[in-house]
Design a protein around this motif. Structure first.
Motif, PDB file in Angstrom:
ATOM      1  N   GLY A 100     -26.764 -57.091 -59.614  1.00 51.93           N
ATOM      2  CA  GLY A 100     -25.413 -56.554 -59.648  1.00 51.93           C
ATOM      3  C   GLY A 100     -24.565 -57.233 -60.706  1.00 51.93           C
ATOM      4  N   THR A 101     -24.625 -58.545 -60.724  1.00 49.73           N
ATOM      5  CA  THR A 101     -23.754 -59.292 -61.636  1.00 49.73           C
ATOM      6  C   THR A 101     -24.070 -58.949 -63.095  1.00 49.73           C
ATOM      7  OG1 THR A 101     -22.767 -61.463 -61.997  1.00 49.73           O
ATOM      8  CG2 THR A 101     -25.167 -61.424 -61.788  1.00 49.73           C
ATOM      9  N   HIS A 108     -17.295 -59.726 -57.831  1.00 47.39           N
ATOM     10  CA  HIS A 108     -18.181 -58.931 -58.684  1.00 47.39           C
ATOM     11  C   HIS A 108     -19.457 -59.667 -59.075  1.00 47.39           C
ATOM     12  CE1 HIS A 108     -15.299 -55.638 -59.115  1.00 47.39           C
ATOM     13  NE2 HIS A 108     -14.366 -56.518 -59.386  1.00 47.39           N
ATOM     14  N   GLU A 164     -13.791 -52.532 -56.909  1.00 49.69           N
ATOM     15  CA  GLU A 164     -14.796 -52.142 -55.928  1.00 49.69           C
ATOM     16  C   GLU A 164     -14.204 -50.952 -55.173  1.00 49.69           C
ATOM     17  OE1 GLU A 164     -16.131 -55.994 -53.695  1.00 49.69           O
ATOM     18  OE2 GLU A 164     -14.444 -56.451 -54.982  1.00 49.69           O
ATOM     19  N   ASP A 214     -17.220 -50.559 -59.099  1.00 49.93           N
ATOM     20  CA  ASP A 214     -18.302 -51.414 -58.632  1.00 49.93           C
ATOM     21  C   ASP A 214     -18.735 -50.897 -57.258  1.00 49.93           C
ATOM     22  OD1 ASP A 214     -19.892 -53.347 -57.476  1.00 49.93           O
ATOM     23  OD2 ASP A 214     -18.666 -55.052 -58.105  1.00 49.93           O
ATOM     24  N   GLN A 240     -22.165 -52.899 -53.581  1.00 49.37           N
ATOM     25  CA  GLN A 240     -22.323 -53.090 -52.134  1.00 49.37           C
ATOM     26  C   GLN A 240     -22.120 -51.782 -51.352  1.00 49.37           C
ATOM     27  OE1 GLN A 240     -20.492 -56.012 -48.678  1.00 49.37           O
ATOM     28  NE2 GLN A 240     -20.761 -56.788 -50.717  1.00 49.37           N
ATOM     29  N   LYS A 288     -27.822 -53.587 -55.177  1.00 48.78           N
ATOM     30  CA  LYS A 288     -28.392 -54.010 -53.885  1.00 48.78           C
ATOM     31  C   LYS A 288     -29.521 -53.132 -53.294  1.00 48.78           C
ATOM     32  CE  LYS A 288     -24.490 -56.861 -52.565  1.00 48.78           C
ATOM     33  NZ  LYS A 288     -25.011 -58.140 -52.064  1.00 48.78           N
TER      34      LYS A 288
HETATM   35  C1  LIG Z   1     -19.299 -55.620 -54.903  1.00 55.10           C
HETATM   36  C2  LIG Z   1     -20.294 -56.551 -55.520  1.00 55.10           C
HETATM   37  N1  LIG Z   1     -20.386 -56.611 -56.851  1.00 55.10           N
HETATM   38  C3  LIG Z   1     -21.277 -57.420 -57.450  1.00 55.10           C
HETATM   39  C4  LIG Z   1     -22.109 -58.227 -56.718  1.00 55.10           C
HETATM   40  C5  LIG Z   1     -23.105 -59.124 -57.408  1.00 55.10           C
HETATM   41  O1  LIG Z   1     -24.390 -58.627 -57.213  1.00 55.10           O
HETATM   42  P1  LIG Z   1     -25.665 -59.583 -57.365  1.00 55.10           P
HETATM   43  O2  LIG Z   1     -25.601 -60.583 -56.266  1.00 55.10           O
HETATM   44  O3  LIG Z   1     -26.848 -58.652 -57.276  1.00 55.10           O
HETATM   45  O4  LIG Z   1     -25.584 -60.217 -58.692  1.00 55.10           O
HETATM   46  C6  LIG Z   1     -22.040 -58.204 -55.326  1.00 55.10           C
HETATM   47  C7  LIG Z   1     -22.886 -59.091 -54.521  1.00 55.10           C
HETATM   48  O5  LIG Z   1     -22.645 -59.366 -53.382  1.00 55.10           O
HETATM   49  C8  LIG Z   1     -21.103 -57.340 -54.712  1.00 55.10           C
HETATM   50  O6  LIG Z   1     -20.992 -57.278 -53.387  1.00 55.10           O
END
Ligand SMILES: Cc1ncc(COP(=O)(O)O)c(C=O)c1O
Length: 448
Positions: free
Chosen positions: A129-130, A168, A219, A252, A255, A281
């Protein structure tokens, strides 16, 4: 202040009842290795999980847990889903990795399916995600350039508006747009040009927006922040401002997307779509895969070499993601998510009328937040004792993210176990309060 003290000692009383199991588990060499050799980035309970089946996971002692955390929204199909296991076996024997210098058999078709689900046009596959967030911020800065902006100078449009209470991810780009200070400030200076807007406050958004903004990122439902959805008015205003000024609206959905709300994307309850939607995810059923979904207009600014990844979108992982999306469709899981989610929230509302420390139930589908007037950690610990995996975010909100395949019976089991934990919590809380002035109780708690 007094209230907080009660809660802390309350936690210790529960910990006392768990000490036997903890000390048994503490002899486990795997725990000792973890304690000695891992970076201490997580505070974990003293159990070792070994495997899962459907909506249950098991630890080394054979104890079974009903999984209402779903690997923090990852295990949409639960654990060891037969369709996923079959594809992993098949593809592992063919090609796990081939390199993004070549086409593989699954990336294109998976991108097509994601485009169909999202209403967007183009896809880039990342590893998390990041990483998808960082890629999206880079795209926004690219989009903010004019054809005559020299590559070495900042884009005329380079500011990013992010939301208060947002999360994020953990890379530098992602922490720069993450409001929670403990995730961002220790690593300052972060990526410049970001300003935070009060979530769902249209006036604040308008006052901070200007023509040099290249993106608004939000988000669609704030997850880590405690399950707060974007309001329609806020979404519409963010859409209108970005469209009018040539900036991007980035949703975003890492989640809350890919079915969790009972829609393919959470933003599909609004009349407009974003310019970029980010997912990760549940996408590859537990294997690490993120994706940036965007429009032809954004894609037109991207040339070979502008962005890339070694691992993202390999054949095995894309085959698994395709199977995940097909399973959501074939098994009519969106309907299940809506129906089980409604039963879950109805049951929780009934509990809220019994337990006065439940302040609010939020969410939709199978992303649910239970806001408490007391700290949630003892309730999470109670869950472990009673064979239930849940999580607490921002100290006071219990977060539920069960698999999409959860059954009516499992929702009922959850509500029964959760009611037991709440009853114990309210008894302990009353006991702690009545003993608050007794020195012996404090002395005992202090030794734990
Ligand atoms: C809304 C949201 N964005 C980004 C991320 C980051 O994702 P990742 O942990 O796969 O890097 C998360 C992780 O919990 C998240 O909930």
């Amino acid at each position: 202040m007094q209230k907080v003290k009660h809660k802390k000692s309350h936690l210790r009383v529960r910990s006392a009842s768990r000490s036997k199991k903890a000390s048994r588990a503490a002899g486990d060499e795997r725990l000792l290795d973890a304690e000695k050799f891992l970076l201490p980035t997580y505070k974990r309970p003293p159990i070792v999980l070994t495997h899962g089946r459907g909506c249950y996971v098991y630890d080394t002692t054979g104890k079974k847990y009903l999984d209402f955390l779903g690997g923090i929204a990852v295990n949409g199909l639960g654990h060891a889903h037969p369709r996923i296991v079959k594809v992993i076996r098949r593809e592992a024997a063919r090609a796990i990795h081939l390199s993004n210098l070549f086409h593989n058999a699954y990336q294109g078709p998976l991108a097509r399916k994601l485009a169909e689900w999202s209403g967007l046009d183009r896809v880039f596959f990342a590893n998390s995600g990041t990483e998808a967030i960082d890629g999206a911020l880079k795209l926004a800065r690219l989009y903010g350039r004019t054809p005559d902006t020299p590559a070495t100078t900042a884009a005329p449009k380079h500011r990013v508006l992010a939301m208060e209470n947002s999360f994020h991810g953990r890379t530098f780009g992602a922490i720069s747009v993450t409001a929670t200070e403990k995730y961002r400030l220790p690593f300052a200076p972060v990526v410049p040009g970001v300003e935070f807007v009060r979530f769902n406050d249209v006036a604040d958004l308008e006052s901070k927006f200007s023509d040099d903004v290249c993106a608004i990122i939000l988000e669609t439902i704030q997850g880590e922040g405690g399950i707060y959805p974007a309001s329609e008015a806020f979404w519409n205003r963010a859409r209108a401002l970005t469209s009018k000024h040539g900036a991007l609206l980035i949703a975003d959905e890492i989640q809350c997307g890919l079915g969790r709300t009972g829609r393919y994307f959470a933003y599909q309850k609004f009349a407009s779509r974003p310019d970029i939607a980010l997912v990760a995810k549940p996408l590859a059923a537990g294997l690490p895969l993120g994706a940036i979904l965007t429009t032809e207009a954004v894609a037109a600014r991207v040339a070979p070499g502008a962005h890339g990844t070694t691992f993202g979108g390999g054949p095995l992982i894309c085959a698994v993601a395709q199977e995940f999306l097909n399973t959501v469709e074939d098994a009519k899981l969106l309907k299940n998510i809506r129906e089980r989610g409604a039963e879950l929230r109805e049951g929780l509302q009934a509990l809220a009328s019994k337990f006065d420390f439940i302040r609010e139930i939020r969410g939709e589908g199978l992303i649910v937040g239970i806001e408490l007037a007391i700290e949630g950690a003892p309730i999470v610990a109670g869950g472990l004792e009673h064979g239930l995996l849940i999580n607490c975010t921002h100290d006071f909100t219990i977060r539920l993210l069960p698999p999409f395949i959860v059954t009516r019976g499992q929702v009922r089991d959850f509500l029964r176990i959760f009611a037991t934990i709440l009853t114990e919590t309210s008894k302990l809380s009353a006991l702690t309060k009545s003993n608050a002035s007794a020195p012996a109780a404090h002395a005992l708690a202090a030794t734990r």
